[in-house]
Design a protein around this motif. Structure first.
Motif, PDB file in Angstrom:
ATOM      1  N   SER A  36       0.754  -1.059  -0.058  1.00 25.93           N
ATOM      2  CA  SER A  36       0.063   0.245  -0.052  1.00 25.93           C
ATOM      3  C   SER A  36       1.051   1.149   0.303  1.00 25.93           C
ATOM      4  CB  SER A  36      -0.511  -0.248   1.615  1.00 25.93           C
ATOM      5  OG  SER A  36      -1.433  -1.074   0.999  1.00 25.93           O
ATOM      6  N   TYR A  81     -11.621  -5.000  -3.437  1.00 24.11           N
ATOM      7  CA  TYR A  81     -12.030  -5.773  -2.582  1.00 24.11           C
ATOM      8  C   TYR A  81     -12.567  -4.823  -1.218  1.00 24.11           C
ATOM      9  CZ  TYR A  81      -8.925  -9.422  -4.648  1.00 24.11           C
ATOM     10  OH  TYR A  81      -8.853 -10.083  -5.551  1.00 24.11           O
ATOM     11  N   ARG A 108     -12.583   4.643   1.274  1.00 27.23           N
ATOM     12  CA  ARG A 108     -11.115   5.557   2.186  1.00 27.23           C
ATOM     13  C   ARG A 108     -11.265   4.942   3.697  1.00 27.23           C
ATOM     14  NH1 ARG A 108      -8.260   3.921  -1.938  1.00 27.23           N
ATOM     15  NH2 ARG A 108      -9.340   3.638  -3.674  1.00 27.23           N
ATOM     16  N   SER A 152      -7.857  -5.911   4.786  1.00 25.42           N
ATOM     17  CA  SER A 152      -6.803  -7.476   4.397  1.00 25.42           C
ATOM     18  C   SER A 152      -6.802  -8.611   4.905  1.00 25.42           C
ATOM     19  CB  SER A 152      -5.311  -6.502   4.891  1.00 25.42           C
ATOM     20  OG  SER A 152      -4.616  -5.899   4.687  1.00 25.42           O
ATOM     21  N   ARG A 155     -11.276 -13.606  -3.402  1.00 19.03           N
ATOM     22  CA  ARG A 155     -10.273 -13.576  -4.596  1.00 19.03           C
ATOM     23  C   ARG A 155     -10.939 -14.154  -5.792  1.00 19.03           C
ATOM     24  NH1 ARG A 155      -6.963 -10.662  -2.619  1.00 19.03           N
ATOM     25  NH2 ARG A 155      -5.508 -11.057  -4.117  1.00 19.03           N
ATOM     26  N   GLY A 192      -2.604  -3.270  -7.589  1.00 17.65           N
ATOM     27  CA  GLY A 192      -3.014  -4.568  -7.061  1.00 17.65           C
ATOM     28  C   GLY A 192      -1.937  -5.325  -5.947  1.00 17.65           C
ATOM     29  N   ARG A 193      -2.082  -6.138  -5.638  1.00 14.89           N
ATOM     30  CA  ARG A 193      -1.063  -7.335  -4.824  1.00 14.89           C
ATOM     31  C   ARG A 193      -0.713  -8.403  -6.042  1.00 14.89           C
ATOM     32  NH1 ARG A 193      -2.350  -3.640  -3.180  1.00 14.89           N
ATOM     33  NH2 ARG A 193      -2.764  -2.962  -0.503  1.00 14.89           N
ATOM     34  N   ASP A 194      -1.971  -9.140  -6.559  1.00 16.43           N
ATOM     35  CA  ASP A 194      -1.008 -10.037  -7.675  1.00 16.43           C
ATOM     36  C   ASP A 194      -1.868 -10.049  -8.951  1.00 16.43           C
ATOM     37  OD1 ASP A 194      -4.432  -9.373  -7.161  1.00 16.43           O
ATOM     38  OD2 ASP A 194      -4.785 -11.635  -7.157  1.00 16.43           O
ATOM     39  N   ARG A 233      -0.798 -14.160   3.814  1.00 17.40           N
ATOM     40  CA  ARG A 233      -1.446 -15.148   3.753  1.00 17.40           C
ATOM     41  C   ARG A 233      -1.844 -15.786   2.992  1.00 17.40           C
ATOM     42  NH1 ARG A 233      -4.443  -9.864   0.130  1.00 17.40           N
ATOM     43  NH2 ARG A 233      -3.003 -10.908  -1.556  1.00 17.40           N
TER      44      ARG A 233
END
Ligand code: DC
Length: 233
Positions: free
Chosen positions: A14, A40, A94, A103, A112, A132-134, A190
């Motif tokens: 983040s 998310y 936000r 999270s 997901r 994003g993250r993935d 995770r």
């Protein structure tokens, strides 16, 4: 730049500046920008509002059936608003309460699967920047350009603090730091699609870069890739 359209995947912790560069790129290239974290967040907002027990798989599955997420381009902001069942939730997603729970929600397997399927459908036509993250590791493993962004933790805390202070002047730097550290921990440890750098991602550390320097660097990487990408109709 040539007319060949590619997928640009931007991952990282983040407040590393992912959305800033993603928006700049989308504007420069005429691409769509999709903030996957906002999806998310919208799901989390729905769960909180409807008091869904995150730990109950059946409740989660039923809730997901009632959720429709879409993006609507906002000319004035030059970015997309996120719609949750036809309500623009760009601002409430936000909130600190969403920050504190997102999270956990993003770590749920069904959540997901739901979000990734939509992200992949959106990316079908290429010409997309998604952060994003993935994104480079799971959503678009075939993306022509994958960037893994990092920045000094102290720089990230101050960036997030300034962003949050606008809507919440009571927020403290310590609260922001604590929330970021906790989310970093959950996001990277995770079981489901933890945050990690895809093997073929390029690391971009922007702790001491100006926005212009950063944009120049990435535009150069894109130029290299669009030469190689097959022409899009
Ligand atoms: O980028 P952000 O801070 O708005 O993301 C909110 C949360 O969503 C973050 O804690 C991790 C999660 N997330 C995720 O798991 N996978 C993504 N592709 C994007 C975000």
């Amino acid at each position: 730049m040539s007319g060949k359209k590619i997928i640009i995947a931007i991952d990282g912790y983040s407040s590393c500046g992912k959305s800033t560069i993603a928006k700049q790129l989308a504007a420069r290239l005429g691409y769509n920008y999709i903030d996957s974290g906002a999806m998310y967040r919208a799901i989390t907002l729905f769960f909180l509002r409807n008091r869904i027990n995150f730990e109950n798989a059946e409740d989660v599955a039923n809730a997901l059936n009632d959720i429709e997420i879409s993006f609507r381009y906002n000319e004035e902001a030059q970015a997309s608003d996120i719609m949750l069942n036809d309500e623009d939730v760009s601002i409430p997603i936000r909130d600190m309460l969403v920050n504190e729970n997102v999270s956990q929600v993003a770590a749920i397997k069904q959540v997901r699967a739901f979000a990734v399927a939509q992200q992949q459908a959106i990316g079908k036509g290429k010409g997309i920047v998604m952060d994003g993250r993935d994104i480079g590791s799971v959503v678009f493993p075939e993306a022509e350009l994958k960037i893994f962004m990092t920045a000094d933790p102290a720089v990230r805390v101050m960036r997030r603090f300034k962003e949050m202070y606008v809507t919440n002047p009571h927020i403290t730097i310590d609260e922001v730091r604590h929330n970021l550290e906790l989310r970093d921990y959950i996001d990277s440890t995770r079981e489901e699609s933890p945050l990690h750098k895809a093997k073929d991602a390029i690391v971009l550390d922007n702790s001491s870069m100006t926005r212009e320097e950063q944009l120049d660097k990435v535009m150069h990487w894109i130029a290299e890739r669009t030469e190689k990408a097959p022409a899009t109709a």
